[in-house]
Design a protein around this motif. Structure first.
Motif, PDB file in Angstrom:
ATOM      1  N   ASP A  59       0.843  -1.197   0.000  1.00 33.44           N
ATOM      2  CA  ASP A  59       0.000   0.000   0.000  1.00 33.44           C
ATOM      3  C   ASP A  59       0.882   1.253   0.000  1.00 33.44           C
ATOM      4  O   ASP A  59       1.485   1.593   1.034  1.00 33.44           O
ATOM      5  CB  ASP A  59      -0.919  -0.009   1.224  1.00 33.44           C
ATOM      6  CG  ASP A  59      -1.976   1.092   1.148  1.00 33.44           C
ATOM      7  OD1 ASP A  59      -1.902   1.922   0.216  1.00 33.44           O
ATOM      8  OD2 ASP A  59      -2.872   1.117   2.028  1.00 33.44           O
ATOM      9  N   PRO A  60       1.002   1.950  -1.118  1.00 36.09           N
ATOM     10  CA  PRO A  60       1.868   3.142  -1.142  1.00 36.09           C
ATOM     11  C   PRO A  60       1.333   4.294  -0.300  1.00 36.09           C
ATOM     12  O   PRO A  60       2.076   5.214   0.018  1.00 36.09           O
ATOM     13  CB  PRO A  60       1.896   3.523  -2.626  1.00 36.09           C
ATOM     14  CG  PRO A  60       0.646   2.947  -3.207  1.00 36.09           C
ATOM     15  CD  PRO A  60       0.378   1.700  -2.428  1.00 36.09           C
ATOM     16  N   ARG A  61       0.047   4.231   0.091  1.00 29.42           N
ATOM     17  CA  ARG A  61      -0.515   5.336   0.861  1.00 29.42           C
ATOM     18  C   ARG A  61       0.126   5.466   2.242  1.00 29.42           C
ATOM     19  O   ARG A  61       0.215   6.561   2.797  1.00 29.42           O
ATOM     20  CB  ARG A  61      -2.027   5.153   1.003  1.00 29.42           C
ATOM     21  CG  ARG A  61      -2.794   5.328  -0.303  1.00 29.42           C
ATOM     22  CD  ARG A  61      -4.261   5.015  -0.105  1.00 29.42           C
ATOM     23  NE  ARG A  61      -4.458   3.618   0.304  1.00 29.42           N
ATOM     24  CZ  ARG A  61      -5.639   3.094   0.602  1.00 29.42           C
ATOM     25  NH1 ARG A  61      -6.737   3.844   0.526  1.00 29.42           N
ATOM     26  NH2 ARG A  61      -5.746   1.824   0.963  1.00 29.42           N
ATOM     27  N   SER A 230       4.690   9.394  13.801  1.00 28.20           N
ATOM     28  CA  SER A 230       3.830   8.811  12.768  1.00 28.20           C
ATOM     29  C   SER A 230       3.315   7.424  13.143  1.00 28.20           C
ATOM     30  O   SER A 230       2.444   6.885  12.455  1.00 28.20           O
ATOM     31  CB  SER A 230       4.595   8.722  11.442  1.00 28.20           C
ATOM     32  OG  SER A 230       5.679   7.812  11.540  1.00 28.20           O
ATOM     33  N   VAL A 231       3.858   6.844  14.218  1.00 31.01           N
ATOM     34  CA  VAL A 231       3.453   5.482  14.584  1.00 31.01           C
ATOM     35  C   VAL A 231       1.989   5.448  15.008  1.00 31.01           C
ATOM     36  O   VAL A 231       1.234   4.563  14.601  1.00 31.01           O
ATOM     37  CB  VAL A 231       4.370   4.949  15.704  1.00 31.01           C
ATOM     38  CG1 VAL A 231       3.812   3.634  16.265  1.00 31.01           C
ATOM     39  CG2 VAL A 231       5.781   4.733  15.176  1.00 31.01           C
ATOM     40  N   ARG A 232       1.573   6.403  15.827  1.00 34.06           N
ATOM     41  CA  ARG A 232       0.205   6.364  16.356  1.00 34.06           C
ATOM     42  C   ARG A 232      -0.858   6.450  15.264  1.00 34.06           C
ATOM     43  O   ARG A 232      -1.772   5.602  15.225  1.00 34.06           O
ATOM     44  CB  ARG A 232       0.019   7.486  17.382  1.00 34.06           C
ATOM     45  CG  ARG A 232      -1.347   7.479  18.037  1.00 34.06           C
ATOM     46  CD  ARG A 232      -1.436   8.539  19.115  1.00 34.06           C
ATOM     47  NE  ARG A 232      -0.488   8.273  20.190  1.00 34.06           N
ATOM     48  CZ  ARG A 232      -0.324   9.070  21.238  1.00 34.06           C
ATOM     49  NH1 ARG A 232      -1.021  10.197  21.330  1.00 34.06           N
ATOM     50  NH2 ARG A 232       0.541   8.755  22.184  1.00 34.06           N
ATOM     51  N   PRO A 233      -0.819   7.420  14.347  1.00 38.17           N
ATOM     52  CA  PRO A 233      -1.858   7.429  13.304  1.00 38.17           C
ATOM     53  C   PRO A 233      -1.763   6.239  12.361  1.00 38.17           C
ATOM     54  O   PRO A 233      -2.802   5.749  11.885  1.00 38.17           O
ATOM     55  CB  PRO A 233      -1.609   8.752  12.571  1.00 38.17           C
ATOM     56  CG  PRO A 233      -0.207   9.131  12.886  1.00 38.17           C
ATOM     57  CD  PRO A 233       0.053   8.608  14.248  1.00 38.17           C
ATOM     58  N   MET A 234      -0.554   5.762  12.077  1.00 35.88           N
ATOM     59  CA  MET A 234      -0.427   4.580  11.218  1.00 35.88           C
ATOM     60  C   MET A 234      -1.068   3.379  11.876  1.00 35.88           C
ATOM     61  O   MET A 234      -1.819   2.613  11.241  1.00 35.88           O
ATOM     62  CB  MET A 234       1.055   4.287  10.927  1.00 35.88           C
ATOM     63  CG  MET A 234       1.627   5.057   9.782  1.00 35.88           C
ATOM     64  SD  MET A 234       3.230   4.407   9.247  1.00 35.88           S
ATOM     65  CE  MET A 234       4.196   4.537  10.740  1.00 35.88           C
ATOM     66  N   SER A 235      -0.769   3.167  13.151  1.00 33.04           N
ATOM     67  CA  SER A 235      -1.321   2.011  13.848  1.00 33.04           C
ATOM     68  C   SER A 235      -2.842   2.102  13.963  1.00 33.04           C
ATOM     69  O   SER A 235      -3.545   1.088  13.879  1.00 33.04           O
ATOM     70  CB  SER A 235      -0.690   1.920  15.246  1.00 33.04           C
ATOM     71  OG  SER A 235      -1.241   0.859  15.974  1.00 33.04           O
TER      72      SER A 235
END
Length: 311
Positions: A59-61, A230-235
């Motif tokens: 997923d490139p997003r 960026s970990v929190r929104p990605m997770s």
């Protein structure tokens, strides 16, 4: 007379070699057991499922929305801090070696003060100061605060590195330069700094690596959009894959720091080869150019009273 490589230590005998081999085997077995336990625990909790790791490969997003913008912010903050902290640290390091007591004490007070304060506190104070006394907007304030904290702390540490590197040179270098008529600032610019740069480079690079990693402090408490933040929104958006997100971010930090240290190793090797290959000789004309205006140096390196030659 050449010395053998083993003259500085005792060659291990048969019993010592067996013990070393046994300890190595025990360590490898314990390490393998620890890794097996960690991987088994992650597998039991579903953290090794392909669905949690798939977005980073298919997923490139996830890269376009989270990782690449965060990586760009990390690089911007680290680059700004490096560009400002390096010359500022060199300036304060040289100032601590000044012959003028007021300059030396002022630089020493500033360096010791900012070196003693944790970098996170400096970031928090800088953020509050920008909010209270400047017109910096809330969107740009975290970047300003992170860079300011990194600059203040790391410039103080780099100042000590520069001072230690210059003091590590033999005193004869300074005495020889003064003997041919160089002034204090000329000794520093042409003799001491060029020779100490190579010796200081490993310590400087280690501090630059610290700058890259400390950008994560801004994401933890100031809302700075760097890699760790960026970990929190990605997770949250990709199925609670916290372990996978932390692993990818850690790999990115490792790649950044390896690239930085590799460049520094290449630069250090180039500087050392350049010093070995240069056969520069200080000629009489060059010595006269370095002399103070109105002075003319004789063969003994002292002013002989004659006016300088016209050029």
């Amino acid at each position: 007379m050449t010395s053998s490589p083993t003259t500085l230590y005792d060659v291990p005998g048969p019993r010592a070699r067996r013990n070393n081999l046994l300890l190595t085997a025990v360590f490898l077995v314990a390490l393998g057991a620890l890794l097996g336990w960690v991987m088994g625990s992650l597998a039991d909790k579903g953290q090794l499922a392909w669905a949690k790791w798939q977005p980073f490969f298919t997923d490139p997003r996830v890269w376009e929305t989270y990782l690449l913008p965060a990586l760009r912010n990390t690089l911007i903050a680290a680059a700004l801090a490096m560009v400002i902290a390096l010359p500022l640290g060199a300036l304060f390091g040289i100032a601590r070696l000044s012959d003028h007591r007021s300059v030396r004490w002022t630089a020493g007070t500033v360096v010791e003060f900012f070196r003693a304060i944790p970098v996170l506190i400096l970031m928090l104070f800088a953020n509050a100061a920008y909010a209270e006394f400047t017109g910096v907007g809330p969107d740009s304030r975290p970047l300003y605060a992170v860079v300011t904290g990194l600059v203040l702390y790391n410039a103080a540490v780099l100042a000590e590195i520069v001072r230690a590197g210059i003091l590590a040179l033999p005193q004869g270098q300074t005495d020889a330069a003064k003997a041919i008529g160089m002034r204090r600032n000329q000794v520093m610019r042409y003799v001491l700094l060029p020779q100490s740069v190579t010796a200081m480079l490993p310590a400087i690079v280690s501090q630059l690596v610290v700058i890259v990693k400390d950008t994560a402090l801004g994401g933890a408490l100031l809302g700075f959009s760097e890699l760790l933040a960026s970990v929190r929104p990605m997770s949250a958006n990709y199925g609670a894959n916290t372990i996978a997100c932390f692993t990818v971010v850690a790999v990115l930090f490792v790649v950044l720091n390896i690239a930085l240290t590799s460049f520094a190793a290449w630069l250090e090797g180039r500087l050392r080869r350049g010093k070995r290959s240069t056969g520069a000789v200080v000629t009489a004309d060059a010595v006269e150019e370095l002399a103070a205006p109105g002075e003319h140096l004789g063969h003994d390196g002292l002013d002989d009273g004659r006016p300088p030659p016209e050029r």
